[in-house]
Design a protein around this motif. Structure first.
Motif, mmCIF file in Angstrom:
data_model
loop_
_atom_site.group_PDB
_atom_site.id
_atom_site.type_symbol
_atom_site.label_atom_id
_atom_site.label_comp_id
_atom_site.label_asym_id
_atom_site.label_seq_id
_atom_site.Cartn_x
_atom_site.Cartn_y
_atom_site.Cartn_z
ATOM 1 N N VAL A 165 -7.214 0.889 14.791
ATOM 2 C CA VAL A 165 -7.334 2.200 15.440
ATOM 3 C C VAL A 165 -6.398 2.264 16.645
ATOM 4 O O VAL A 165 -6.202 1.258 17.330
ATOM 5 C CB VAL A 165 -8.785 2.417 15.968
ATOM 6 C CG1 VAL A 165 -8.953 3.800 16.590
ATOM 7 C CG2 VAL A 165 -9.829 2.191 14.894
ATOM 8 N N LEU A 166 -5.837 3.447 16.877
ATOM 9 C CA LEU A 166 -5.110 3.719 18.131
ATOM 10 C C LEU A 166 -5.978 4.687 18.929
ATOM 11 O O LEU A 166 -6.413 5.716 18.389
ATOM 12 C CB LEU A 166 -3.756 4.365 17.827
ATOM 13 C CG LEU A 166 -3.076 5.083 19.010
ATOM 14 C CD1 LEU A 166 -2.594 4.075 20.060
ATOM 15 C CD2 LEU A 166 -1.890 5.931 18.523
ATOM 16 N N ILE A 167 -6.217 4.369 20.197
ATOM 17 C CA ILE A 167 -6.930 5.341 21.039
ATOM 18 C C ILE A 167 -5.903 6.148 21.816
ATOM 19 O O ILE A 167 -5.073 5.598 22.539
ATOM 20 C CB ILE A 167 -7.920 4.639 22.002
ATOM 21 C CG1 ILE A 167 -9.000 3.920 21.188
ATOM 22 C CG2 ILE A 167 -8.548 5.665 22.958
ATOM 23 C CD1 ILE A 167 -10.161 3.367 21.985
ATOM 24 N N LEU A 168 -5.946 7.446 21.626
ATOM 25 C CA LEU A 168 -4.986 8.333 22.283
ATOM 26 C C LEU A 168 -5.767 9.337 23.122
ATOM 27 O O LEU A 168 -6.487 10.169 22.583
ATOM 28 C CB LEU A 168 -4.158 9.052 21.218
ATOM 29 C CG LEU A 168 -2.823 9.595 21.683
ATOM 30 C CD1 LEU A 168 -1.875 8.465 22.080
ATOM 31 C CD2 LEU A 168 -2.175 10.416 20.577
ATOM 32 N N ASN A 169 -5.611 9.219 24.435
ATOM 33 C CA ASN A 169 -6.345 10.110 25.340
ATOM 34 C C ASN A 169 -5.379 11.168 25.861
ATOM 35 O O ASN A 169 -4.465 10.871 26.613
ATOM 36 C CB ASN A 169 -6.915 9.258 26.493
ATOM 37 C CG ASN A 169 -7.678 10.066 27.511
ATOM 38 O OD1 ASN A 169 -7.749 9.711 28.676
ATOM 39 N ND2 ASN A 169 -8.266 11.181 27.093
ATOM 40 N N ASN A 170 -5.607 12.400 25.428
ATOM 41 C CA ASN A 170 -4.667 13.475 25.708
ATOM 42 C C ASN A 170 -5.428 14.763 26.001
ATOM 43 O O ASN A 170 -6.194 15.218 25.130
ATOM 44 C CB ASN A 170 -3.781 13.670 24.462
ATOM 45 C CG ASN A 170 -2.739 14.745 24.645
ATOM 46 O OD1 ASN A 170 -2.154 14.879 25.702
ATOM 47 N ND2 ASN A 170 -2.508 15.527 23.589
ATOM 48 N N PRO A 171 -5.276 15.369 27.206
ATOM 49 C CA PRO A 171 -4.611 14.901 28.415
ATOM 50 C C PRO A 171 -5.226 13.583 28.908
ATOM 51 O O PRO A 171 -6.389 13.309 28.642
ATOM 52 C CB PRO A 171 -4.878 16.010 29.431
ATOM 53 C CG PRO A 171 -5.219 17.229 28.623
ATOM 54 C CD PRO A 171 -5.862 16.724 27.378
#
Ligand code: PMP
Ligand code: GLU
Length: 394
Positions: A165-171
């Motif tokens: 898994v990649l955790i992408l926090n956006n914003p």
């Protein structure tokens, strides 16, 4: 006596500082709290009314594990109208806050030792949740020139057969950086090619100052299939203490998340769910007012920081934080270990200003300040920060 699991994790810095501030305030000390990311607004009236109404109708019994159907339907409407993502009701699971959604998701997706890609700086709880589910955080470095937004090239060296898994926090919390559509497309393509899920934490989606937010799952049908979108009500409608969030994913993953939740909590508080329902249905004006206020605070705080010597920062396009680079100051202290903790401890003890040490986000030369507080508080806090810096540097 305790499990290895618990000894591998540290308590939350953000929650810890906030508790310390409460103790100081209780003992009569005037503290300027720029630490926790908790909106200083109240839950909008129409949202509260929906909860009160549900209580008056005695809607307090056990209900469906993945959440009230009317709430999940409303979440589907929101995802379609605001994010251009077409989800069915049974692809949504409502949980007790975004933290809970992230934990459920990782429990559903990972086996012990599976690797989770975590771009730095990261929100404080991600590595600890990853360790709690017995998976392994793999920290990804990226470039300050790119506001610490990752690119596929940053990920390549870290891919192994165990990458899950990649955790992408956006914003982003803590930088406030926002990915462009093109940047997301390249990350999504890379993840599809490498069979990596994306956990897209979009909890700050509403607090976006240039109207340029794009949901990962909206990129394409195949993007949507590998993405678990996490969102919540803590930031957009100030429902921090009511503990409500949701995930949107494909049916198989949503079913797995729901099965896990059925044994852990059944479902979140029904009253909180009715309040969330009211918020989605009737509170977009209240949200716009709050976001406008955050934007004017962002402008004010950046102006002020520009006048403080020795520091640099990532210009926030969203969320309500400024991530401040103290490298020029820590250099004077030979980049000593835990510099950011010592810096923040002194700032709190000697100047009564609370901020979060960068080490909480994996970067010891930084601090994070929150502008989810009134102008008076952060302007006075920054005056004191300026004073502290000149006391130690000049
Ligand atoms: N993700 C991020 C990036 C956060 O900053 C927070 C803090 N609120 C959360 C998730 C957790 O939010 P919640 O209050 O919904 O658990
Ligand atoms: N997410 C907020 C913060 O980073 C609230 C505290 C927490 O849940 O960590 O300050």
């Amino acid at each position: 006596m305790l499990s290895n699991r618990v000894s591998s994790i540290t308590p939350s810095y953000t929650i810890g500082i906030s508790s310390k501030v409460s103790e100081m305030k209780a003992s009569g000390i005037h503290v300027l709290d720029l630490s926790i990311g908790e909106p200083d607004f109240n839950v909008p009236y129409d949202a509260k009314y929906s909860g009160i109404n549900s209580l008056n109708k005695n809607l307090t019994k056990y209900n469906m594990v993945p959440g009230l159907k009317i709430l999940r339907d409303e979440i589907c409407n929101k995802l379609l109208n605001e994010n251009n993502c077409n989800y069915y009701t049974d692809e949504i699971v409502v949980s007790s806050g975004a933290k809970h959604c992230i934990t459920n998701t990782l429990l559903a997706l990972t086996n012990p030792e599976d690797e989770i890609l975590l771009p730095k700086p990261y929100w404080v709880s991600y590595p600890e949740i990853i360790k709690l589910v017995n998976a392994k955080p793999i920290f990804i470095d990226s470039k300050k020139e790119n506001n610490f937004k990752i690119t596929p090239n940053d990920l390549i060296p870290y891919i192994t057969p165990k990458t899950k898994v990649l955790i992408l926090n956006n914003p982003s919390n803590p930088t406030g950086a926002i990915y462009t559509k093109e940047e997301l497309i390249s990350i999504v393509d890379f993840c599809i090619k490498n069979s990596i899920y994306i956990l897209a934490d979009e909890i700050y989606e509403k607090i976006c100052f240039d109207n340029n937010f794009v949901s990962v799952a909206s990129i394409s049908e195949s993007a949507k299939d590998i993405t678990i979108t996490v969102n919540g009500f803590s930031k957009s409608v100030a429902m921090t203490g009511l503990r409500l969030g949701y995930s949107a994913s494909n049916k198989t993953i949503a079913k797995a998340i729901s099965t896990i939740q059925g044994h852990l909590t059944s479902h979140p508080s029904l009253t909180a769910q009715y309040i969330g329902y009211g918020a989605l249905k009737n509170c977009s004006n209240d949200i716009n007012i709050m976001v406008k206020e955050y934007k004017s605070r962002r402008d004010l705080i950046c102006d002020k920081i520009n006048s403080i010597p020795y520091i640099d920062y990532i210009y926030p396009n969203g969320a309500f934080y400024v991530f401040i680079d103290l490298s020029s100051i820590s250099k004077k202290f030979n980049f000593e270990e835990s510099f950011s903790i010592k810096f923040c401890d002194r700032l709190l003890k000697e100047y009564s200003v609370a901020v979060v040490p960068g080490i909480a986000f994996g970067m010891d030369n930084y601090i994070r300040i929150s502008f989810a507080c009134s102008d008076n508080i952060f302007l006075e806090g920054l005056n004191k920060l300026n004073q502290f810096i000149s006391d130690i540097m000049d």
